[in-house]
Design an enzyme around this catalytic site. Structure first.
Site: not given
Ligand code: NAG
Ligand code: NAG
Ligand code: NAG
Ligand code: NAG
Ligand code: NAG
Ligand code: NAG
Ligand code: NAG
Length: 383
Positions: A81, A193-194, A276, A313, A344
């Site tokens: 990060w 990220n995502e 996942y 990941e 991950w």
């Molecule tokens: C992979 C990741 O960062 N997951 C997070 C996504 O957001 C939720 C809510 O904040 C977290 O609980 C997860 O860890």
């Protein structure tokens, strides 16, 4: 002259004694067709995620152990990060917000600390994928920009469309680029990220679609390329597809991501996806098989767009047939010719204690740690 030469010899001898394998190429990793290259040779992307290496107050020795533990699995590349948005200073962070004004932390708990991460990675011949914000509220992320600039509780997806928010994120990204533009230890930048239309709260405008995020990816990736032609640029997404004939949310475009459209963008050098199946509720007929198809579908997109794609990941818990599943997925990646894979996540037993464990952490001398050694060797042999 002579004295200088012998001092130099002594200095080199000292360096090579303390770190025999610590000579990193001074070239940048490049993308060539479906492969990554370094100095014209194939560069194998195998490794792990360590989001925490620059964020948990580690000493430089502990950073060194972190990377050594990954190198021992055959790792070459680590994703981490490059963000932490805070509204009051504490711990390691990069940007402190007061109202709508962010201030960069250049000091020893900010970018100077990240300089140490880079130095430790370089000493271990590791390259870093640096992710520049988060969809989720962990370590601040997109919602902090939106809340600070537009007001608390405004839609998450305004991060992708509001000009003031985009400008603030560009200012942040520019600081990183200017600091590390000549640094070959940085493998590449990832936009987020995502990224999804929704974040950690349910606040959305209701108008966010795949086009919203794809337009943002074009804007941000071309912005980075306009400043930095040395480094690769990726998105950091989970790899959702946008197929009109699917009712599976991983494939139907409902998350706001169109993997194909994003990979087709000129200023995106490589594709990324995550895996996942249990947290995504994708368990039928079997999570392992669902994952295998997910990998194959992304590998097919890699071939279609002729750009490298990384499974960057993945995770199932230890009681979910973890070893069998990981063997299957690593084999699917390697046999199918996907460009690279990062698990991950990395774990180490440091002087200050065990690194964060979210249930997916792989500490040294565990079965999956040895599995990584085995599959990194296979992927290197194939390249
Ligand atoms: C992979 C990741 O960062 N997951 C997070 C996504 O957001 C939720 C809510 O904040 C977290 O609980 C997860 O860890
Ligand atoms: C935050 O900004 C306000 C208004 O500009 C200013 O008065 C205040 O001193 C700032 N707070 C800090 C902690 O810098
Ligand atoms: C989001 O929506 C779900 C379903 O309506 C609800 O259960 C949950 O509490 C909401 N979360 C937040 C943070 O508002
Ligand atoms: C996603 O699919 C829809 C329906 O086919 C299409 O209209 C849209 O343009 C696609 N998104 C992108 C970013 O191409
Ligand atoms: C759905 O569309 C994709 C892409 O156009 C195609 O490859 C696939 O065969 C289609 N699936 C079905 C069940 O029609
Ligand atoms: C593990 O694999 C076994 C045998 O294939 C299967 O019956 C079981 O459902 C799997 N467990 C999980 C949690 O996936
Ligand atoms: C971590 O290291 C400490 C000190 O060497 C040791 O006591 C402890 O058992 C280790 N923990 C694990 C989980 O390996």
């Amino acid at each position: 002259m002579k004295l200088q030469a012998s001092l130099l010899t002594l200095a080199l001898a000292t360096v090579s004694l303390s770190k025999p394998t610590a000579r990193q190429s001074t070239s940048f990793v490049k993308a060539d067709g479906q492969s990554f290259t370094l100095d014209g040779q194939p560069y194998t992307v195998f490794g792990s995620n360590s989001y925490w290496v620059g964020l948990t107050g580690l000493t430089t020795d502990e950073m060194d152990v972190t990377f050594q533990d990954i190198v021992e699995t055959g790792g070459t590349t680590v994703r981490t990060w490059g963000f932490n948005e805070v509204t009051s200073a504490s711990g390691d962070y990069y940007q402190l917000w007061n109202g709508s004004t962010p201030t960069i932390n250049y000091g020893s708990t900010g970018l100077e600390n990240f300089d140490n991460v880079v130095a430790a990675a370089k000493a271990n011949n590791i390259r870093l994928i640096v992710t520049l914000t988060n969809n989720w509220s962990n370590y601040g992320g997109m919602d902090v920009y939106v809340d600070q600039i537009l007001g608390e509780g405004q839609p998450h997806d305004y991060f992708y469309s509001n000009p003031e928010v985009i400008a603030a994120f560009q200012n942040y990204v520019k600081v990183w680029i200017e600091r590390y533009i000549e640094e070959p230890t940085i493998f590449g930048w990832e936009l987020a990220n995502e990224p999804r239309c929704t974040g950690s709260t349910n606040a959305t405008s209701g108008t966010c679609t795949t086009t919203t995020i794809t337009d943002w990816v074009k804007t941000m990736s071309s912005y980075i390329k306009s400043l930095d032609s040395n480094h690769l640029v990726g998105l950091g997404d989970e790899g959702w597809f946008n197929l009109s004939n699917s009712t599976d949310y991983a494939y139907d475009g409902s998350q706001g991501v169109d993997f194909d459209a994003n990979l087709a963008i000129d200023t995106i050098d490589f594709g990324t996806f995550h895996l996942y199946p249990y947290t995504w509720s994708e368990e039928t007929p079997s999570a392992m098989v669902w994952g295998q198809e997910w990998i194959e579908n992304h590998r097919d997109a890699q071939a279609t767009y002729n750009k490298p794609v990384l499974m960057e990941e993945f995770g199932v818990y230890a009681d979910q047939n973890q070893t069998t599943t990981y063997e299957n997925w690593y084999s699917t990646v390697i046999d199918g010719g996907l460009s690279g894979v990062l698990i991950w996540q990395a774990g180490s037993n440091l002087t200050s204690g065990l690194t964060p464990n979210d249930g997916f952490t792989i500490y040294p001398d565990t079965p999956v740690y040895y599995l990584e050694e085995q599959f990194s060797a296979q992927l290197k042999a194939k390249n």
